[in-house]
Design an enzyme around this catalytic site. Structure first.
Site, mmCIF file in Angstrom:
data_model
loop_
_atom_site.group_PDB
_atom_site.id
_atom_site.type_symbol
_atom_site.label_atom_id
_atom_site.label_comp_id
_atom_site.label_asym_id
_atom_site.label_seq_id
_atom_site.Cartn_x
_atom_site.Cartn_y
_atom_site.Cartn_z
ATOM 1 N N ILE A 159 48.404 134.209 76.067
ATOM 2 C CA ILE A 159 47.619 133.516 77.094
ATOM 3 C C ILE A 159 47.908 134.105 78.483
ATOM 4 O O ILE A 159 49.023 133.999 79.005
ATOM 5 C CB ILE A 159 47.899 131.996 77.056
ATOM 6 C CG1 ILE A 159 47.622 131.457 75.638
ATOM 7 C CG2 ILE A 159 47.070 131.265 78.107
ATOM 8 C CD1 ILE A 159 46.240 131.781 75.075
ATOM 9 N N GLU A 244 32.771 135.620 80.589
ATOM 10 C CA GLU A 244 34.085 136.278 80.490
ATOM 11 C C GLU A 244 33.891 137.761 80.163
ATOM 12 O O GLU A 244 34.546 138.632 80.737
ATOM 13 C CB GLU A 244 34.923 135.606 79.394
ATOM 14 C CG GLU A 244 36.245 136.325 79.136
ATOM 15 C CD GLU A 244 37.225 135.543 78.275
ATOM 16 O OE1 GLU A 244 36.890 134.435 77.830
ATOM 17 O OE2 GLU A 244 38.338 136.063 78.049
HETATM 18 C C1 LIG Z 1 47.162 140.991 77.035
HETATM 19 C C2 LIG Z 1 46.323 139.977 76.314
HETATM 20 C C3 LIG Z 1 45.823 138.887 77.025
HETATM 21 C C4 LIG Z 1 45.059 137.906 76.373
HETATM 22 N N1 LIG Z 1 44.641 136.792 77.067
HETATM 23 C C5 LIG Z 1 44.101 135.762 76.379
HETATM 24 C C6 LIG Z 1 43.826 134.503 77.029
HETATM 25 O O1 LIG Z 1 44.034 134.347 78.243
HETATM 26 N N2 LIG Z 1 43.357 133.485 76.274
HETATM 27 C C7 LIG Z 1 43.118 133.615 74.940
HETATM 28 O O2 LIG Z 1 42.697 132.643 74.316
HETATM 29 N N3 LIG Z 1 43.337 134.794 74.301
HETATM 30 C C8 LIG Z 1 43.832 135.845 74.976
HETATM 31 N N4 LIG Z 1 44.095 137.032 74.339
HETATM 32 C C9 LIG Z 1 43.835 137.121 72.920
HETATM 33 C C10 LIG Z 1 42.694 138.045 72.518
HETATM 34 O O3 LIG Z 1 41.468 137.494 72.903
HETATM 35 C C11 LIG Z 1 42.823 138.285 71.004
HETATM 36 O O4 LIG Z 1 43.957 139.125 70.820
HETATM 37 C C12 LIG Z 1 41.591 138.879 70.395
HETATM 38 O O5 LIG Z 1 40.537 137.956 70.397
HETATM 39 C C13 LIG Z 1 41.841 139.344 68.928
HETATM 40 O O6 LIG Z 1 42.451 138.329 68.184
HETATM 41 P P1 LIG Z 1 43.755 138.668 67.334
HETATM 42 O O7 LIG Z 1 44.728 139.328 68.230
HETATM 43 O O8 LIG Z 1 44.218 137.431 66.652
HETATM 44 O O9 LIG Z 1 43.295 139.729 66.254
HETATM 45 P P2 LIG Z 1 42.646 139.388 64.836
HETATM 46 O O10 LIG Z 1 41.622 138.359 64.984
HETATM 47 O O11 LIG Z 1 43.757 139.135 63.869
HETATM 48 O O12 LIG Z 1 41.960 140.779 64.491
HETATM 49 C C14 LIG Z 1 42.711 141.900 64.017
HETATM 50 C C15 LIG Z 1 41.749 143.074 63.850
HETATM 51 O O13 LIG Z 1 40.740 142.722 62.900
HETATM 52 C C16 LIG Z 1 39.461 142.918 63.475
HETATM 53 N N5 LIG Z 1 38.525 141.902 63.000
HETATM 54 C C17 LIG Z 1 38.681 140.560 62.977
HETATM 55 N N6 LIG Z 1 37.562 139.976 62.507
HETATM 56 C C18 LIG Z 1 36.691 140.964 62.249
HETATM 57 C C19 LIG Z 1 35.350 141.006 61.723
HETATM 58 N N7 LIG Z 1 34.688 139.895 61.432
HETATM 59 N N8 LIG Z 1 34.782 142.220 61.551
HETATM 60 C C20 LIG Z 1 35.429 143.355 61.849
HETATM 61 N N9 LIG Z 1 36.686 143.385 62.350
HETATM 62 C C21 LIG Z 1 37.297 142.206 62.545
HETATM 63 C C22 LIG Z 1 39.676 142.772 64.985
HETATM 64 O O14 LIG Z 1 38.652 143.404 65.700
HETATM 65 C C23 LIG Z 1 41.011 143.435 65.146
HETATM 66 O O15 LIG Z 1 40.833 144.824 65.226
HETATM 67 C C24 LIG Z 1 44.783 138.056 74.996
HETATM 68 C C25 LIG Z 1 45.264 139.168 74.293
HETATM 69 C C26 LIG Z 1 46.027 140.117 74.939
HETATM 70 C C27 LIG Z 1 46.560 141.274 74.139
#
Ligand SMILES: Cc1cc2nc3c(=O)[nH]c(=O)nc-3n(C[C@H](O)[C@H](O)[C@H](O)COP(=O)(O)OP(=O)(O)OC[C@H]3O[C@@H](n4cnc5c(N)ncnc54)[C@H](O)[C@@H]3O)c2cc1C
Length: 381
Positions: A159, A244
């Site tokens: 976050i 966003e």
């Molecule tokens: C520095 C940083 C700041 C952030 N800030 C915030 C914030 O302020 N608030 C917040 O809520 N979140 C925040 N995030 C979270 C960010 O939005 C998520 O990391 C992102 O949405 C991916 O989710 P995940 O990391 O759980 O990856 P996962 O959902 O586990 O995905 C892993 C991989 O699988 C792929 N994948 C997943 N589903 C599919 C699909 N249907 N088809 C093809 N590929 C797929 C993804 O693209 C990714 O490559 C932040 C992340 C970072 C690193």
């Protein structure tokens, strides 16, 4: 080509953003990195000059600009300086605060918005959980009704502003059996009993952003913390994610454009084989390609920003802007590192930091794969 979406008011606002950052951010960048976060003085100074309340109505202390191009100008000036500062401020101004502005009750607006405008309250948005961020409908943090209260248990991760936020707009499951239709947005205050944070996460880039895990252990809140209606949280998130993503797109292009300009200067100054490295034909052609790519990306993002300002941009438009701008940003910055030679790999060089800071733009705000999923669905697949 001259950009067509801004007028003199936006230009004047840009000048005041740049002057503000030159005074309150540029001299302190190293300390922001050391402390892994922006100090509260920065937020208060930004609030005092009116930068945090662009979307907040005047009656609650904001500027009520009603024109997303002002947000875009602020995002650009921040990103030109530093990608992490841009993300921290944009999470507050463009992403979290608008939930309260659009969906909050009068009481909620009075309680939080004036201090969001001054920087006394810093906000964050809590959607992603350790178990997953792409599949938002599968989130596991729960709120269970107990008398007049809700009891919230679960956690969030990654976050932005998480370590310093006073108020977190948090997506919580209220109806376990209803999937995406069983999620509610709660405004949780950092002082709520049972609310705690983990350490500042150790990231590859964006050191200045205090990114944290958040934990909720029997946090008890009343209905007055619900933003909008119960079980409509998923819809609210889907409605607001395009802003966003546009905000990210604007920053992505501005960030890469700035570092490319600095790289072009470097390519003039640095010499090899008795000439500037930019004069070597490979590099000259490469730089010609990079400036073209940036200008073309900027044109699409400008078009999307203008459409959003008019209320016409779709979620698909925003998804296209987000994935494309982040790919261009990363590609351009990778070439900028290469053009700096060994210095491009040194942390003290802006280009090295920019390269690391940019990597996350393909992952967050909905990964680029999810953006393509949205665009593909719009094609009927
Ligand atoms: C520095 C940083 C700041 C952030 N800030 C915030 C914030 O302020 N608030 C917040 O809520 N979140 C925040 N995030 C979270 C960010 O939005 C998520 O990391 C992102 O949405 C991916 O989710 P995940 O990391 O759980 O990856 P996962 O959902 O586990 O995905 C892993 C991989 O699988 C792929 N994948 C997943 N589903 C599919 C699909 N249907 N088809 C093809 N590929 C797929 C993804 O693209 C990714 O490559 C932040 C992340 C970072 C690193």
């Amino acid at each position: 080509m001259k950009r067509m979406i801004f007028d003199e008011d936006h230009d004047a606002f840009r000048d005041s953003c740049a002057a503000f950052l030159a005074k309150h951010a540029t001299p302190h960048l190293e300390s922001f990195i050391e402390n892994k976060g922006l100090p509260r003085e920065f937020w208060l100074a930004a609030g005092a000059e009116g930068f945090l309340g662009l979307e907040i109505p005047e009656e609650f202390g904001g500027a009520e600009a009603g024109d997303f191009r002002f947000n875009a100008v602020l995002d650009e000036e921040l990103a030109k300086l530093n990608a992490a500062i841009s993300s921290c401020v944009a999470i507050h101004t463009d992403i979290a605060v608008p939930y309260i502005v659009d969906l909050g009750t009068d009481e909620q607006k009075k309680r939080w918005l004036p201090r969001c405008a001054t920087g006394e309250i810093v906000t964050a948005i809590g959607m992603t959980e350790p178990s997953g961020g792409s599949d938002l409908a599968g989130l596991k943090t729960t709120a269970v009704r107990d008398g007049d209260e809700w009891v919230i248990n679960g956690s969030k991760t990654f976050i932005t502003n998480g370590f310093s936020a006073d108020l977190v707009l948090t997506a919580v499951r209220t109806s376990p059996e209803k999937g995406a239709k069983g999620i509610t947005m709660f405004a949780l205050e950092a002082t709520d009993e049972g609310f705690s944070r983990g350490r500042k996460l150790d990231k590859v880039g964006q050191a200045e952003a205090d990114t944290s895990e958040l934990f909720f252990e029997n946090v008890r809140v009343g209905d007055d913390r619900i933003i909008g209606e119960v079980d409509r949280g998923f819809i609210y998130m889907m409605e607001r994610l395009p802003q966003e993503r546009l905000s990210c797109s604007v920053s992505n292009v501005a960030h890469a454009k700035q570092i490319l300009a600095e790289t072009i200067q470097y390519a003039h100054d640095r010499r090899a084989f008795n000439q500037s490295i930019g004069s070597l034909q490979h590099n000259k052609f490469l730089l010609a390609e990079l400036v073209t790519r940036i200008e073309v990306a900027e044109a699409y993002v400008d078009k999307a920003v203008l459409a959003h300002t008019r209320g016409e941009a779709t979620a698909t438009d925003a998804a296209k802007a987000k994935w494309w701008s982040s790919e261009i940003q990363n590609d351009v910055l990778d070439h900028c590192v290469q053009l700096h030679g060994g210095y491009g790999f040194m942390n003290e060089y802006r280009v090295a930091r920019a390269w690391r800071d940019a990597r996350v733009s393909k992952i967050w705000a909905g990964s680029n794969e999810i953006m393509k999923e949205l665009i593909g669905r719009d094609l009927g697949f």
